[in-house]
Scaffold this motif. Sequence first.
Motif, mmCIF file in Angstrom:
data_model
loop_
_atom_site.group_PDB
_atom_site.id
_atom_site.type_symbol
_atom_site.label_atom_id
_atom_site.label_comp_id
_atom_site.label_asym_id
_atom_site.label_seq_id
_atom_site.Cartn_x
_atom_site.Cartn_y
_atom_site.Cartn_z
ATOM 1 N N VAL A 89 66.723 -20.412 -18.661
ATOM 2 C CA VAL A 89 65.515 -21.242 -18.578
ATOM 3 C C VAL A 89 64.618 -20.836 -19.741
ATOM 4 C CG1 VAL A 89 63.514 -21.863 -17.171
ATOM 5 C CG2 VAL A 89 65.629 -21.168 -16.058
ATOM 6 N N ASN A 92 59.441 -23.607 -22.725
ATOM 7 C CA ASN A 92 58.956 -24.958 -22.442
ATOM 8 C C ASN A 92 60.002 -25.685 -21.628
ATOM 9 O OD1 ASN A 92 56.452 -24.987 -23.966
ATOM 10 N ND2 ASN A 92 57.789 -24.685 -25.718
ATOM 11 N N PRO A 93 59.575 -26.231 -20.467
ATOM 12 C CA PRO A 93 60.549 -26.962 -19.655
ATOM 13 C C PRO A 93 61.192 -28.072 -20.500
ATOM 14 C CG PRO A 93 58.354 -26.985 -18.623
ATOM 15 C CD PRO A 93 58.228 -26.244 -19.914
ATOM 16 N N GLN A 153 59.708 -27.340 -14.830
ATOM 17 C CA GLN A 153 60.347 -26.034 -14.964
ATOM 18 C C GLN A 153 61.229 -25.752 -13.740
ATOM 19 O OE1 GLN A 153 61.494 -24.395 -17.206
ATOM 20 N NE2 GLN A 153 60.052 -22.869 -17.981
ATOM 21 N N CYS A 156 64.348 -27.622 -14.092
ATOM 22 C CA CYS A 156 65.301 -26.951 -14.994
ATOM 23 C C CYS A 156 66.031 -25.836 -14.250
ATOM 24 C CB CYS A 156 64.578 -26.407 -16.222
ATOM 25 S SG CYS A 156 63.978 -27.731 -17.286
ATOM 26 N N PRO A 173 59.284 -17.963 -18.720
ATOM 27 C CA PRO A 173 59.377 -19.262 -18.045
ATOM 28 C C PRO A 173 58.037 -19.846 -17.617
ATOM 29 C CG PRO A 173 59.979 -17.510 -16.546
ATOM 30 C CD PRO A 173 59.823 -16.881 -17.901
ATOM 31 N N THR A 174 56.983 -19.036 -17.624
ATOM 32 C CA THR A 174 55.704 -19.585 -17.146
ATOM 33 C C THR A 174 54.648 -19.640 -18.242
ATOM 34 O OG1 THR A 174 54.852 -17.434 -16.434
ATOM 35 C CG2 THR A 174 56.114 -18.677 -14.813
ATOM 36 N N ILE A 185 56.468 -20.455 -9.504
ATOM 37 C CA ILE A 185 57.701 -19.952 -10.136
ATOM 38 C C ILE A 185 57.908 -18.486 -9.731
ATOM 39 C CG2 ILE A 185 58.832 -19.406 -12.338
ATOM 40 C CD1 ILE A 185 58.732 -22.345 -12.245
#
Length: 250
Positions: A89, A92-93, A153, A156, A173-174, A185
């Motif tokens: 992951v 950026n989503p 996200q 994904c 990821p955040t 998340i």
Amino acid sequence: MDKIVVSNLDLFYGDQQALKTISLAMAEKSVTALIGPSGCGKSTFLRSLNRMQDLIPNVKILGQVRIDGQDIYADDTDVVLLRKRVGMVFQNPNPFPKSVFENVAYGPRIHGEADKKRLNEIVETSLHGAALWNEVKDRLHKSALGLSGGQQQRLCIARLLAVEPEILLMDEPTSALDPISTMKIEELIAELKNKYTIIIVTHNMYQASRVSDRTAFFLNGELIEEDVTSNLFTRPAMKKTEDYISGRFG
Ligand SMILES: Nc1ncnc2c1ncn2[C@@H]1O[C@H](COP(=O)(O)OP(=O)(O)OP(=O)(O)O)[C@@H](O)[C@H]1O
């Protein structure tokens, strides 16, 4: 039990050495956080765990990365299968410009799943697994690009879960998300570690201390120290770690 064992890993981009003889073991069904200042090699290390660097020219890798005892850099490694087992992951989503359903069904389809009923099940289970089902169950066939950043996200993540991985690599990821999406998340990571081995790169030391079991501190391509997260943040063994976590540099 160790899921991933990295031994004496050196990585060069051309002449520049980005990873210097890294050895690190990561336990199954646990969260390992990678921290350190910008450019210290965290993302490079993460990407070396599913051979993402294969896609970059002039990269040289020495040493070993074993997953369940098997060296993933061995000549006979099936890299497509490896990336199915070790999903990633990004910061950026990046959902595909397709429906929510199609995003999640994509992976199983390319791995040969054609049965409609089975695909429906996989999509629903994966969206549940990514704590997104309730928010999208009425818009499965609408564009994924209409979802919020935090939902994208989690989509994904659902897309990864659909191909039944064992390891989830998360590269900040955040960092593109608001605090509420970040919290969701982080809650999801706590759930996912019951089933998956998770490695997360984060710039946020609070996040590392909230989500991870162990933390590894990188500096200039070296692994300075690795320990149980609470120990690393409260009683670091190395002066460099202490300087970094107390905000003296980086
Ligand atoms: N594709 C590439 N080609 C050449 N050099 C690269 C490449 N990717 C990274 N590097 C270099 O390798 C070093 C480590 O970069 P890396 O992105 O792994 O660090 P990082 O700790 O993840 O940084 P950040 O926190 O800023 O994302 C840096 O000096 C970077 O410039």
